[in-house]
Write a protein that holds these residues in place. Structure first.
Motif: not given
Length: 310
Positions: A220-226, A228-233, A235-240, A244-245
């Protein structure tokens, strides 16, 4: 006898052909079919396959431009790193989208981003007296003066092998026994027993680094690839957490609090400088390095006292 068997053999042949067609249809439905035309990854190949390869746009002469000092007499790994080793390793991950996601320009940018990390982490730019410190990537293939053996036997899954030291080795240097175990499992090599493979085989060293770039540290965590290329959105926790991508998040994933969350630091900025320098050399231009370039204010995904890539 042969005449009587002919209809039966023909029936078997037709049945096999029908099964093959159905299997191919299922693969295409699941996004695993052959690549479509051009660089459109939304074509027949779906999410797992994008047409084109890194060698279509990243040639041997580009590799030489990015790493011109790697075979200098002062370089500690002269003769070790080469273009063929990188391309051979990269080809294993192209079907998963490494350097082949989002069109040609995004592919170039991802290769520049990945190699920016590599260049910064294997640089001996401090030796440069001509102000060209960014030319010294791939100067090392292992840690020169390890201060410890990096053995932590509290990890029961990947216990240290007697007599083996787990200091930094490779293109994206790996430290600690458990990280050698994890990466080794990922690339199907016994790095726990033979970590020296990452300083003996340049293709394996690049393969281990690309595997790390393409693989999340946790579920449930992104990779560095994700990221960077925009595969990852986020969450609210991330934005807080100000995640960001972009390139900054790749540093968060790869290095955690060894690099990120400390404001503007030299150790962070030198990685960014390598990335932007490589973009210029690859004729994309540093002005297209993207948003969210640093991780100085980001809360790290995985706070820890140890990092595989310090």
């Amino acid at each position: 006898m042969a005449a009587r068997e002919a209809p039966f053999l023909l029936l078997l042949f037709l049945l096999a052909a029908l099964l093959a067609v159905e299997a191919d249809a299922r693969r295409q439905k699941d996004g695993e079919g052959a690549c479509g035309e051009g660089w459109d990854c939304s074509g027949r190949g779906g999410r797992l396959c994008c047409n084109g390869t890194i060698s279509d746009y990243f040639k041997a002469e580009h590799f030489e431009e990015l790493f011109p000092k790697r075979n200098d007499s002062l370089a500690h790994a002269a003769g070790f790193w080469d273009y063929r080793a990188f391309i051979t390793a990269a080809a294993l991950f192209e079907p998963r989208g490494f350097g082949t996601t989002g069109g040609r320009e995004m592919g170039v940018k991802e290769v520049a981003a990945f190699l920016g990390h590599i260049g910064a982490k294997t640089s001996c730019g401090h030796l440069d007296s001509d102000g060209d410190s960014l030319a010294w990537g791939l100067c090392y293939n292992h840690e020169m003066s390890p201060g410890q053996s990096y053995c932590d036997n509290s990890n029961e899954l990947y216990r240290c092998v007697e007599g083996v030291e787990y200091y930094g080795r490779g293109a994206l240097p790996v430290y600690w026994n458990y990280n050698y175990g994890i990466v080794g499992k990922g690339i199907k090599q016994d790095l726990l027993s033979h970590p020296e493979l990452l300083e003996q085989n340049a293709t394996l060293a690049f393969e281990a680094a690309i595997w790390r770039w393409m693989t999340p540290m946790k579920r449930r965590q992104p990779s560095a690839h994700d990221v960077f290329v925009g595969n990852w959105k986020p969450t609210k926790k991330d934005t807080l957490s100000k995640r960001y991508p972009g390139f900054g998040a790749t540093m968060n994933i790869l290095y955690g609090d060894f690099i990120c969350g400390h404001g503007s630091t030299d150790s962070m900025n030198v990685i960014i400088s390598h990335y932007q320098h490589y973009l210029d050399l690859m004729e994309v231009g540093h002005e297209h390095s993207g948003d969210n370039l640093d991780c100085g204010d980001q809360v790290v995904f995985n706070p820890s006292s140890k990092s595989p890539y310090s």
